[in-house]
Design an enzyme around this catalytic site. Structure first.
Site, PDB file in Angstrom:
ATOM      1  N   LYS A  89       0.809  -1.228   0.000  1.00 56.49           N
ATOM      2  CA  LYS A  89       0.000   0.000   0.000  1.00 56.49           C
ATOM      3  C   LYS A  89       0.840   1.275   0.000  1.00 56.49           C
ATOM      4  O   LYS A  89       0.430   2.300  -0.526  1.00 56.49           O
ATOM      5  CB  LYS A  89      -0.955   0.006   1.195  1.00 56.49           C
ATOM      6  CG  LYS A  89      -2.111  -0.965   1.046  1.00 56.49           C
ATOM      7  CD  LYS A  89      -3.185  -0.692   2.067  1.00 56.49           C
ATOM      8  CE  LYS A  89      -4.424  -1.528   1.817  1.00 56.49           C
ATOM      9  NZ  LYS A  89      -4.217  -2.970   2.112  1.00 56.49           N
ATOM     10  N   GLU A 111      -9.792   7.306   3.841  1.00 58.73           N
ATOM     11  CA  GLU A 111     -10.719   6.422   4.542  1.00 58.73           C
ATOM     12  C   GLU A 111      -9.985   5.112   4.763  1.00 58.73           C
ATOM     13  O   GLU A 111      -9.098   4.748   4.001  1.00 58.73           O
ATOM     14  CB  GLU A 111     -11.987   6.201   3.723  1.00 58.73           C
ATOM     15  CG  GLU A 111     -11.944   5.058   2.702  1.00 58.73           C
ATOM     16  CD  GLU A 111     -10.964   5.284   1.553  1.00 58.73           C
ATOM     17  OE1 GLU A 111     -10.671   6.454   1.239  1.00 58.73           O
ATOM     18  OE2 GLU A 111     -10.503   4.293   0.985  1.00 58.73           O
ATOM     19  N   SER A 377       1.514  -9.920  -1.166  1.00 61.62           N
ATOM     20  CA  SER A 377       1.194  -8.502  -0.967  1.00 61.62           C
ATOM     21  C   SER A 377       1.556  -7.946   0.399  1.00 61.62           C
ATOM     22  O   SER A 377       1.813  -6.749   0.528  1.00 61.62           O
ATOM     23  CB  SER A 377      -0.299  -8.273  -1.243  1.00 61.62           C
ATOM     24  OG  SER A 377      -1.105  -9.109  -0.439  1.00 61.62           O
TER      25      SER A 377
HETATM   26  C1  LIG Z   1      -5.110  -3.967   1.654  1.00 60.52           C
HETATM   27  C2  LIG Z   1      -4.452  -5.248   1.327  1.00 60.52           C
HETATM   28  C3  LIG Z   1      -4.888  -6.058   0.255  1.00 60.52           C
HETATM   29  C4  LIG Z   1      -6.116  -5.732  -0.556  1.00 60.52           C
HETATM   30  O1  LIG Z   1      -6.068  -4.540  -1.256  1.00 60.52           O
HETATM   31  P1  LIG Z   1      -5.822  -4.492  -2.839  1.00 60.52           P
HETATM   32  O2  LIG Z   1      -6.110  -3.081  -3.203  1.00 60.52           O
HETATM   33  O3  LIG Z   1      -6.759  -5.467  -3.462  1.00 60.52           O
HETATM   34  O4  LIG Z   1      -4.417  -4.862  -3.077  1.00 60.52           O
HETATM   35  C5  LIG Z   1      -4.177  -7.202  -0.048  1.00 60.52           C
HETATM   36  N1  LIG Z   1      -3.105  -7.572   0.688  1.00 60.52           N
HETATM   37  C6  LIG Z   1      -2.664  -6.838   1.740  1.00 60.52           C
HETATM   38  C7  LIG Z   1      -1.479  -7.313   2.489  1.00 60.52           C
HETATM   39  C8  LIG Z   1      -3.329  -5.658   2.092  1.00 60.52           C
HETATM   40  O5  LIG Z   1      -2.884  -4.953   3.131  1.00 60.52           O
END
Ligand SMILES: *Cc1c(COP(=O)(O)O)cnc(C)c1O
Length: 393
Positions: A89, A111, A377
């Site tokens: 993020k 938000e 992610s």
């Molecule tokens: C917020 C988050 C997501 C989901 O958000 P996307 O916009 O779909 O990427 C996925 N993995 C992690 C680790 C997150 O913090």
């Protein structure tokens, strides 16, 4: 035909900017300037320098040998979990804060649902010395106390949204209302590839560093830029958009999008938007969203807070509608087992969001020569108490 956005802000039939008239000047200011401002050489240099020294990029592309043996194929992990603050993020919030500064804005609003985007926003506001107000549902504030504490420690004000279900969509409404009332000095940082044009495209561009790096890293390791499979989880869709970005129009790369099925797609407790969603408008964008027969947005459910979103960004709606991506739904139970497996086999505890992407390995069949990339992610530190409760460690 391209699977990327067109000049009007559409991905096929999805996208656009469906906004109240009072928001038009803010969104139009952004739309008319974002491409020029972000293409500027000084912007690029500052963005790249922060990604390198502050976020810790490039993140590694790690060959997961044990996982590869089990699935009899070649599996690489893109390590977004190693980014500063623990997930992808921050790539986006760095980009948007630099843009906000160039637009002369001094006050930042955002938000947040689970608090991850709020933390990423509070982080870059601390870095840049800008005022930061994060809107968060009252229920979420109670559920996500550690992230609320982080935001406060970083100097942000966390403002409770007390209307409706007191969750993410109510926080979003409050943020939009604030933006309408403060059009001059305020910039609204959206946390995924959602919202009115140009947000989905802008966020996708900031996150596209992920696939840009994968191309270079695969070339070095496999002597080819393209994987056979690119797998990512989809909440709003930003980590996935970044991982797919440079492969969207390359049909040799199979794109796999993994959604949260919660307790099961048909259980009534799910966030599998592609399976359950219908065309509608959410956060100013025409896309797929979960809704009742009379068009009320359905409250989503997933064990992972980051996938607990009732829609997907317009890029993903189009990837689904055109069949360019294969969508897979993964239940809480499947994701938790996949998270445990990755921890035990590779010594990496993933965020539960990312664990959904790993569970897709059991739903696909690969050739031994296939190159499979999974976008990891985020890291699992934030989810430890959920893992502990689930497995009873
Ligand atoms: C917020 C988050 C997501 C989901 O958000 P996307 O916009 O779909 O990427 C996925 N993995 C992690 C680790 C997150 O913090």
């Amino acid at each position: 035909m391209s699977y990327n956005v067109n000049e009007k802000g559409y991905y096929g039939d999805f996208g656009g900017a469906f906004i109240p008239e009072m928001l038009y000047p803010n969104v139009e200011e952004l739309r008319s300037k974002y491409l020029e401002l972000t293409a500027d050489i000084e912007f690029q240099a500052e963005f790249d320098a922060l990604l390198k020294d502050y976020v810790g990029r490039p993140t590694p592309l790690y060959f997961a040998e044990n996982l590869s043996k089990k699935y009899n194929t070649k599996i690489y992990l893109k390590r977004e979990d190693l980014c500063h603050t623990g997930a992808h993020k921050i790539n986006n919030t760095i980009g948007q804060i630099l843009l906000a500064k160039r637009l002369g804005k001094t006050r930042i609003i955002a938000e947040t649902g689970a608090g991850q985007h709020g933390v990423a926003t509070a982080t870059v506001c601390a870095l840049m010395g800008l005022e930061c107000i994060v809107f968060m549902g009252e229920v979420d504030i109670k559920r996500q106390a550690p992230n609320v504490a982080r935001m406060k420690m970083l100097g942000a004000e966390v403002r409770p949204a007390t209307s409706g279900s007191k969750t993410l969509k109510d926080a979003t409404n409050e943020a939009i209302r604030d933006w309408i009332n403060n059009p001059e000095d305020t910039y609204y940082i959206i946390g995924s590839v959602v919202g009115p044009h140009p947000y989905p495209d802008m966020v996708a561009r900031f996150q596209s560093v992920i696939s840009k790096e994968i191309k270079a890293q695969l070339l070095e390791k496999e002597n080819r830029e393209n994987p056979d499979y690119m797998i990512a989880c989809v909440g709003g869709g930003s980590n996935a958009a970044g991982a797919y970005y440079h492969y969207l129009d390359n049909l040799d790369v199979k794109i796999i999008a993994v959604e949260a099925a919660g307790l099961g797609v048909d259980s009534g407790e799910s966030a599998a938007t592609s399976a359950l969603g219908k065309v509608g408008i959410i956060h100013g964008s025409k896309t797929l969203l979960m809704q009742s027969v009379d068009g009320q947005i359905t409250e989503p459910y997933s064990i992972s807070a980051g996938l607990d979103y009732p829609g997907v960004g317009p890029m993903h709606a189009n990837l689904f509608a055109t069949g360019r991506a294969q969508f897979i739904s993964i239940t809480d139970a499947q994701a938790m087992e996949a998270g445990l497996q990755l921890s035990k086999m590779e010594g990496i505890i993933p965020a539960i969001e990312s664990a959904h992407a790993f569970a897709a390995l059991d739903q696909l069949t690969f050739k031994p020569s296939d190159v499979v990339v999974i976008n990891l992610s985020g890291r699992g530190d934030k989810d430890l108490s959920t893992y502990v409760e689930y497995f009873g460690f």
